[in-house]
Structure formats: C-alpha cells, structure tokens
Design a protein around this motif. Structure first.
Motif, short mmCIF file in Angstrom:
data_model
loop_
_atom_site.label_atom_id
_atom_site.label_comp_id
_atom_site.label_asym_id
_atom_site.label_seq_id
_atom_site.Cartn_x
_atom_site.Cartn_y
_atom_site.Cartn_z
N ASP A 105 -10.39 -23.74 -33.23
CA ASP A 105 -11.65 -24.77 -33.08
C ASP A 105 -12.05 -24.82 -31.75
OD1 ASP A 105 -11.73 -25.18 -35.78
OD2 ASP A 105 -10.21 -26.70 -35.78
N ASN A 106 -11.67 -23.89 -30.81
CA ASN A 106 -12.00 -23.89 -29.49
C ASN A 106 -11.48 -25.38 -28.75
OD1 ASN A 106 -13.04 -21.41 -29.16
ND2 ASN A 106 -14.89 -22.17 -30.26
N VAL A 107 -10.44 -25.84 -28.95
CA VAL A 107 -9.77 -27.12 -28.37
C VAL A 107 -8.96 -27.07 -27.80
CG1 VAL A 107 -8.97 -29.23 -29.09
CG2 VAL A 107 -10.59 -28.48 -30.62
N GLU A 108 -8.88 -27.25 -26.39
CA GLU A 108 -7.82 -27.13 -25.32
C GLU A 108 -7.07 -28.49 -25.54
OE1 GLU A 108 -6.86 -24.82 -23.27
OE2 GLU A 108 -8.54 -23.42 -24.09
N ILE A 109 -5.63 -28.40 -25.45
CA ILE A 109 -4.84 -29.44 -25.62
C ILE A 109 -4.28 -29.77 -23.95
CG2 ILE A 109 -2.43 -30.43 -26.73
CD1 ILE A 109 -3.16 -28.24 -28.85
N PRO A 110 -4.51 -30.78 -23.49
CA PRO A 110 -3.94 -31.28 -22.19
C PRO A 110 -2.21 -31.32 -22.41
CG PRO A 110 -5.86 -32.42 -22.64
CD PRO A 110 -5.43 -31.76 -23.81
N GLY A 111 -1.87 -30.63 -21.39
CA GLY A 111 -0.21 -31.12 -21.46
C GLY A 111 0.43 -29.94 -22.39
N VAL A 112 -0.16 -28.94 -22.64
CA VAL A 112 0.37 -27.95 -23.55
C VAL A 112 0.08 -26.50 -23.03
CG1 VAL A 112 0.46 -26.99 -25.72
CG2 VAL A 112 0.33 -29.28 -25.68
N LEU A 113 1.16 -25.86 -22.71
CA LEU A 113 0.93 -24.44 -21.83
C LEU A 113 1.41 -23.45 -22.78
CD1 LEU A 113 2.60 -25.34 -18.23
CD2 LEU A 113 0.26 -25.29 -19.23
N LEU A 114 0.73 -22.16 -22.96
CA LEU A 114 1.20 -21.22 -23.54
C LEU A 114 1.22 -19.87 -22.90
CD1 LEU A 114 1.16 -20.06 -26.84
CD2 LEU A 114 -1.21 -19.26 -26.42
N ASN A 170 0.97 -37.18 -24.60
CA ASN A 170 -0.22 -36.87 -25.30
C ASN A 170 -0.32 -35.68 -25.98
OD1 ASN A 170 -3.13 -37.76 -25.67
ND2 ASN A 170 -3.51 -35.83 -24.61
N GLY A 171 0.19 -34.50 -25.29
CA GLY A 171 0.18 -33.22 -25.86
C GLY A 171 1.10 -33.26 -27.20
N ALA A 172 2.47 -33.88 -27.01
CA ALA A 172 3.12 -34.18 -28.20
C ALA A 172 2.53 -34.75 -29.32
CB ALA A 172 4.40 -34.74 -27.82
N LYS A 173 1.68 -35.86 -29.27
CA LYS A 173 1.11 -36.49 -30.16
C LYS A 173 0.02 -35.77 -30.77
CE LYS A 173 -1.60 -40.65 -31.05
NZ LYS A 173 -2.22 -41.89 -30.52
N ILE A 174 -0.71 -35.03 -29.93
CA ILE A 174 -1.93 -33.87 -30.68
C ILE A 174 -1.00 -32.83 -31.42
CG2 ILE A 174 -3.51 -32.42 -30.05
CD1 ILE A 174 -4.05 -34.07 -27.83
N GLY A 194 1.84 -32.97 -32.67
CA GLY A 194 2.88 -33.37 -33.70
C GLY A 194 4.09 -33.15 -33.58
N LYS A 195 4.46 -32.57 -32.62
CA LYS A 195 5.53 -31.88 -32.31
C LYS A 195 6.48 -32.75 -30.80
CE LYS A 195 5.55 -27.61 -34.51
NZ LYS A 195 6.49 -28.18 -35.67
N PRO A 196 7.74 -32.96 -30.59
CA PRO A 196 8.24 -33.56 -29.44
C PRO A 196 8.14 -32.64 -28.28
CG PRO A 196 9.96 -33.49 -31.33
CD PRO A 196 8.89 -32.34 -31.66
N VAL A 197 8.14 -33.30 -26.95
CA VAL A 197 7.93 -32.76 -25.55
C VAL A 197 9.05 -31.59 -25.71
CG1 VAL A 197 8.23 -32.97 -23.36
CG2 VAL A 197 6.70 -34.58 -24.81
N GLY A 198 8.89 -30.51 -25.33
CA GLY A 198 9.91 -29.49 -25.01
C GLY A 198 9.26 -28.19 -25.14
N THR A 199 10.44 -27.16 -25.21
CA THR A 199 9.91 -25.77 -25.21
C THR A 199 10.16 -25.12 -26.47
OG1 THR A 199 10.60 -25.66 -22.70
CG2 THR A 199 10.40 -23.56 -24.02
N TYR A 200 9.35 -24.31 -26.95
CA TYR A 200 9.31 -23.63 -28.37
C TYR A 200 9.11 -22.10 -28.18
CZ TYR A 200 8.50 -28.46 -30.10
OH TYR A 200 8.71 -29.62 -30.30
N ILE A 201 10.19 -21.24 -28.18
CA ILE A 201 9.81 -20.00 -28.02
C ILE A 201 10.04 -19.34 -29.23
CG2 ILE A 201 11.09 -17.97 -26.97
CD1 ILE A 201 12.44 -19.64 -24.95
N THR A 202 8.96 -18.46 -29.65
CA THR A 202 8.89 -17.69 -30.75
C THR A 202 8.87 -16.19 -30.64
OG1 THR A 202 7.25 -19.60 -31.66
CG2 THR A 202 7.20 -17.47 -32.95
N LEU A 203 9.65 -15.44 -31.27
CA LEU A 203 9.76 -14.11 -31.05
C LEU A 203 9.20 -13.52 -32.72
CD1 LEU A 203 13.01 -12.45 -30.37
CD2 LEU A 203 11.70 -11.57 -32.12
#
Length: 319
Positions: free
Chosen positions: A22-31, A52-56, A58-67
């Motif tokens: 949807d071309n939406v940037e999320i502040p506080g979330v890095l990829l 704020n990024g966690a609220k948008i 819907g997941k807690p603050v932290g690191t998620y690594i996907t393989l």
C-alpha cells in the motif's frame, strides 16, 4: 482501510510486506535483505525499534530473521545440512549470552503432537540431545565433550489436553530449573502459500501461541517467564481466504488478457489489496472463513524440517 486489513500471519516479513503493497512506510521499522544466489536462500531481517512501530506492525519490539528456501521441501540431506548451518549462525546471533561457553537452556516444543501441522515443536524436541540430567549427575566429561551446554526440554501440550496455558507450565519449569534462556519451537501460519514449509523465522521476542490461526493464547516471552526467549517457527498452514484471494488475483490477471472480459478485470483492479481480502472473507463466510489449509505431504515435510532445526540446535549446544 489499512488498519482493518488484518491478514492472519505469524511472519513479521509478511506484516511488513502488507504495508509496502500500500506504499506505506513504517517509522521505527527497518528491513534488511540478503540473497545467496548459489543456494537460493533469502535472509530478511525485520527490526522493530520503537513502540510506535510495534503498534503498527502488531508485533513486539525486537529482531525477526526470516530464512526463505524453496528447496526446504525437498528431501535433500546436503541442502538441509546447509540450512542447519545458516540457522545455527542466526540463532547464535540472537542469543547474545554473556558467556557463550557456559549456559543452560530450556527447549520448549509447542504444539499438538496429534495434529501433524502443529507437531513441529514436539518433533524437534524428540531429536534433541538432552544433557542436563547427565551433566548434573556426572559432569560434562560424562557426555564426552567439555563444551556441551546444559540442555533440558519439555513438550507442554495444548490447553485442551492439560487445562493449563503453555506459559504457566513453562514459567513453573523455569522457576524450578533456572535456565539462562528459553528457546520455543512452534508451527506458524503464513499469508503466502509459497512460504509454507519453505520458511523459518527466528525472533528474540518470544511467541504468542496460536495467534496466526486466531486462537490467541498468553505470550511466552521474557516478561512472562523471567528469562530471554528465542522463538523458532515454520509456517505449516495458510488461511483459506488467502488461497481464494490469490486465485482471484490470478483470475483478474487472466481477465485483462481477454478482449471480451477486460472490463470486468478493470473493475476488480479498482479494489486495493485490503478491500479484495475483505471481500473474499465475506464471500466465503461462514463455512470457509475459519478454515486453514496445509499441504498433502505435511507428515514427511514436518518430520524432515524438525530434523533440520534440531540439528542446528544440537550443534549450537556443543560449540
């Protein structure tokens, strides 16, 4: 409409993709993305840095690594061994324990052993080298390696079997055995059928058992059990609405190539992704709305992937 677009998925990567579409940037979330062309393995790291990024997301603050590895569904022992090495590297990165030489760990196999798509956690525990009892009784040399860590494991079952929340059982075991950290392994739900049994997510935020299939249970994380929690999961099911939605996207693409029906395709293209998904949920309810689908070869696939994950953990605890 973005706020209402609630796709059932446990993968942080797919939550991030939902906003990108949807071309939406999320502040506080890095990829961050890495791709190994030779092995056809893509590593995506989603880092949620702010509340704020966690609220948008819907997941807690932290690191998620996907393989992501399409060949993960193949019965190729050499490739699965390579995946184990990759997992080992990223699990070690997320642990960040002060003394990597001497620690104790509790492995928790979440899920229902009687339901194959949900049996990943118990299967992984079946293949682990459990050492805590031997080391405590006879010392590390009794297991033949001074580098071996204290490893204990439990399979707490599900609430319908025990009458207890998984977190209640885990918290009790943690209080009694005092591990330095907990690793939970669970089956997940995905938004995309192409990621089923081909994707492994590792996170340092713990886990909400059952959240992907709408069966929200209490979280298993550092706050609830008292020690850091690393979560490892593999998506084994996909929402029926997702499959119908993907089929509709393919239909729209086909309509655009037809001279007679092109107008229908244009009308459907006027809906954004969120509106299409909500429309599909309305059309298939109530009979298919709560249905989740898994591949027909799920038995052998879950068993094979459980070996891959357990091999990475066994290597980790002897390094």
């Amino acid at each position: 409409m973005v706020e209402k677009y609630n796709v059932r998925t446990d993968l942080a990567l797919e939550e991030k993709e939902r906003f990108e579409s949807d071309n939406v940037e999320i502040p506080g979330v890095l990829l961050q993305e890495q791709y190994d062309e030779e092995k056809d393995i893509r590593i995506t790291t989603v880092t949620i840095e702010t509340e704020n990024g966690a609220k948008i997301m819907g997941k807690p603050v932290g690191t998620y690594i996907t393989l992501e590895a399409p060949k993960l569904i193949d019965a190729d022992e050499d490739f699965h061994s390579e995946i184990s090495e990759e997992l080992l590297k990223y699990i070690r990165f997320l642990i960040r324990h002060e003394d990597m030489e001497t620690y104790s760990v509790l492995i928790v196999g979440l899920g229902n052993r009687q339901v194959t798509p949900d049996a990943l956690g118990p299967y992984v525990v079946d293949h682990l080298n459990i050492t805590r009892h031997v080391i405590r009784e006879y010392g590390k040399y009794a297991v033949g390696d001074a580098k071996v860590k204290l490893v204990s494991a439990i399979v707490p079952g599900v609430m319908g079997q025990t009458g207890m929340e998984s977190v209640e059982i885990i918290r009790g075991v943690v209080n009694e055995t005092e591990p330095d950290f907990v690793i939970v392994v669970d089956a997940l739900a995905a938004r995309s059928s192409k990621r089923l049994n081909r994707t492994i997510q590792i996170a340092d935020t713990g886990i909400h058992p059952g959240s992907g299939v709408g069966n929200h249970r209490n979280a298993v994380n550092e706050e609830t059990v008292g020690v850091p929690v690393i979560a490892i999961g593999v998506p084994t099911v996909v929402d029926a609405a997702t499959i119908v939605n993907d089929s509709m996207e393919n239909l729209i693409a086909a309509l655009e190539t037809s001279e007679a029906l092109r107008g229908v395709g244009v009308v459907m293209q006027g809906y954004n992704a969120a509106e299409k998904y909500e429309l599909v949920k309305e059309l298939i309810s109530p009979h298919l709305n709560g249905m989740f689908v898994t591949p027909k070869d799920i038995d052998e696939t879950v068993n094979r992937i459980s070996f891959t994950i357990s091999e990475a953990l066994n290597k980790l605890f002897t390094a």
